[in-house]
Enzyme design. Structure first.
Site, PDB file in Angstrom:
ATOM      1  CG  ASN A 153      -0.365  -0.541   2.461  1.00  9.99           C
ATOM      2  OD1 ASN A 153       0.153  -1.658   2.488  1.00  9.99           O
ATOM      3  ND2 ASN A 153      -0.413   0.233   3.511  1.00  9.99           N
ATOM      4  CB  SER A 201     -11.049  -3.739   0.759  1.00 11.53           C
ATOM      5  OG  SER A 201     -11.845  -2.807   1.445  1.00 11.53           O
ATOM      6  CB  ALA A 202     -15.994  -2.726  -2.185  1.00  8.37           C
ATOM      7  CB  CYS A 326       0.071  12.193  12.466  1.00 12.88           C
ATOM      8  SG  CYS A 326       0.791  13.704  13.044  1.00 12.88           S
TER       9      CYS A 326
HETATM   10  N1  PLP Z   1      -4.730  -4.294   3.290  1.00 13.10           N
HETATM   11  C1  PLP Z   1      -4.132  -3.304   2.590  1.00 13.10           C
HETATM   12  C2  PLP Z   1      -2.946  -3.629   1.742  1.00 13.10           C
HETATM   13  C3  PLP Z   1      -4.634  -2.000   2.644  1.00 13.10           C
HETATM   14  O1  PLP Z   1      -4.033  -1.035   1.941  1.00 13.10           O
HETATM   15  C4  PLP Z   1      -5.753  -1.741   3.458  1.00 13.10           C
HETATM   16  C5  PLP Z   1      -6.269  -0.359   3.585  1.00 13.10           C
HETATM   17  O2  PLP Z   1      -5.519   0.609   3.560  1.00 13.10           O
HETATM   18  C6  PLP Z   1      -6.336  -2.804   4.160  1.00 13.10           C
HETATM   19  C7  PLP Z   1      -5.794  -4.053   4.057  1.00 13.10           C
HETATM   20  C8  PLP Z   1      -7.532  -2.592   5.041  1.00 13.10           C
HETATM   21  O3  PLP Z   1      -8.659  -2.366   4.248  1.00 13.10           O
HETATM   22  P1  PLP Z   1     -10.086  -2.055   4.886  1.00 13.10           P
HETATM   23  O4  PLP Z   1     -10.181  -0.583   4.995  1.00 13.10           O
HETATM   24  O5  PLP Z   1     -11.072  -2.615   3.921  1.00 13.10           O
HETATM   25  O6  PLP Z   1     -10.150  -2.750   6.205  1.00 13.10           O
END
Ligand code: PLP
Length: 396
Positions: A153, A201-202, A326
């Site tokens: 991410n 995740s949608a 933060c």
């Molecule tokens: N996994 C990754 C790689 C993510 O980037 C995120 C959200 O930033 C999540 C899991 C968590 O997603 P959710 O907001 O659907 O719980």
């Protein structure tokens, strides 16, 4: 002008997705499990949506796709169920995760570690990527699970899930991948590599918040995390989020349709933007472009606190991210920058720009001008930049 460049945090709901969801709030609000027409009018839309979700990740019918409330739930579910099935029963004693998984994996791994499970946190290399070989080096006959994300991410770095899947197959160890940052950005096909569990995740692909999913390969069933009714085949109890599921189905269909555009046009826009950013003196990008999702740039501006840069961007209407929480007093550094061993100065200077199919060239041109001005202003008042030795010898 307002510019949204934080699409790895969440995305705008596509208007077509919203349109498909709308009837399921005020008109077709029946509980699908009830025994009347209010319920039955939700059945076909739900079935159609599930078909789109199966198709989006190319899941065979015999496998399961379970809708959850978010990726955090899906990730918790996999790790906790593996803990109950294998660790608590004494059959296995170890899991492997990468050190830069999302907190929903890391914090869950730490929790089960506190319950007596041995956890290996695989390090990332100087490019911010995982070496598949490190999985082989750490896997044992007591390993109950390997969990390594498809794309990171923070950096957008694409991890070698194909090779990791092969290693897991060889050792007969279940393999989970968090594909949250991959859907709609790179192809995600559960039949193209060995994977047992896959999280999505949608809201990361222009769907609604509060709905996600977990793919589960046949024969790799998990214990339910939420006990109660018989929804989702008893895998996950709770009244179905009809509007959310319908929205996620439409969003998945569109994400697949738009994949080529993301991988060509968005990538080209991202690359041009990055080229321009890198022309600014003392800027660094860790993960090579070709090893990244097409929409993401994590860039460091030496001498500038990420939060200070965000402030200037925000004042100009631009939303980006530092990727670090933060805390009230401490400004935490970006976890990926820390993991690659960036020096303390640099670890605090990372800014993440994440594009989407809604991003325009005009927005990026505007952002570039704002960034240039911010860099000039903030370096003028930066003590660390002013006092840094010539040449700024960096570990990067
Ligand atoms: N996994 C990754 C790689 C993510 O980037 C995120 C959200 O930033 C999540 C899991 C968590 O997603 P959710 O907001 O659907 O719980």
């Amino acid at each position: 002008m307002r510019v949204y460049l934080d699409n790895n945090a969440t995305t705008i709901v596509d208007p077509h997705v919203f349109e498909e969801m709308e009837p399921f709030f005020v008109q077709k609000y029946g509980n699908p499990n009830s025994l009347h027409s209010f319920a039955s009018e939700t059945h076909k839309p739900l079935k159609d949506a599930m078909e789109k979700i199966y198709a989006g990740i190319h899941a065979p019918r015999e496998d399961s796709v379970v809708v959850t409330s978010c990726a955090t739930e899906s990730n918790n579910w996999v790790l906790k169920s593996i803990y109950f099935q294998y660790i608590l029963t004494g059959r296995k004693n170890h899991i492997i995760v990468s050190e830069v998984e999302h907190p929903s994996v890391i914090a869950t791994a730490k929790f089960i570690e506190s319950q007596g499970c041995r956890v290996t946190y695989l390090p990332i290399n100087h490019e911010g990527l995982i070496d598949a070989k490190s999985v082989r080096d750490n896997i044992t006959d007591k390993t109950a699970l390997v969990s390594v994300m498809m794309a990171n991410n923070e950096t957008g770095g694409i991890f070698p899930v194909q090779e990791i899947g092969e290693i897991c197959k060889e050792y007969n160890v279940p393999f989970h991948t968090d594909a949250v940052q991959a859907i709609g950005k790179i192809p995600v096909d559960v039949q193209s590599f060995n994977v047992d569990y896959l999280t999505f995740s949608a809201h990361k692909f222009h769907g609604p918040k509060g709905v996600g999913g977990l793919y589960i390969k046949k024969g790799k069933e998990l214990l339910p995390l939420l006990h109660g009714g018989s929804q989702m085949g008893g895998y996950r109890s709770g009244t179905l989020n009809v509007a959310g599921i319908v929205g996620m189905g439409k969003a998945m269909e569109q994400a697949v349709d738009a994949l080529d555009y993301e991988m060509t046009d968005i990538k080209e826009m991202r690359d041009r933007f990055e080229d321009e950013l890198l022309k600014i003196e003392d800027t660094f990008v860790v993960t090579p472009r070709e090893k990244r999702t097409p929409n993401t740039i994590l860039i460091s501006f030496r001498g500038i606190e990420g939060e200070a840069m965000l402030w200037d961007l925000n004042c100009a209407g631009i939303g980006a991210s530092t990727g670090s929480a933060c805390a009230s007093e401490d400004l935490e550094s970006n976890p990926v920058m820390e993991a690659i061993g960036a020096d303390a100065d640099l670890a605090h200077t990372a800014i993440r720009f994440s594009l989407s199919r809604y991003t325009t060239q005009e927005e990026l041109d505007y952002t570039l001008e704002v960034v240039k001005k911010a860099v000039k202003r903030l370096r003028e008042i930066s003590s660390s930049y002013a006092y840094a030795p010539d040449g700024h010898d960096s570990k990067l």
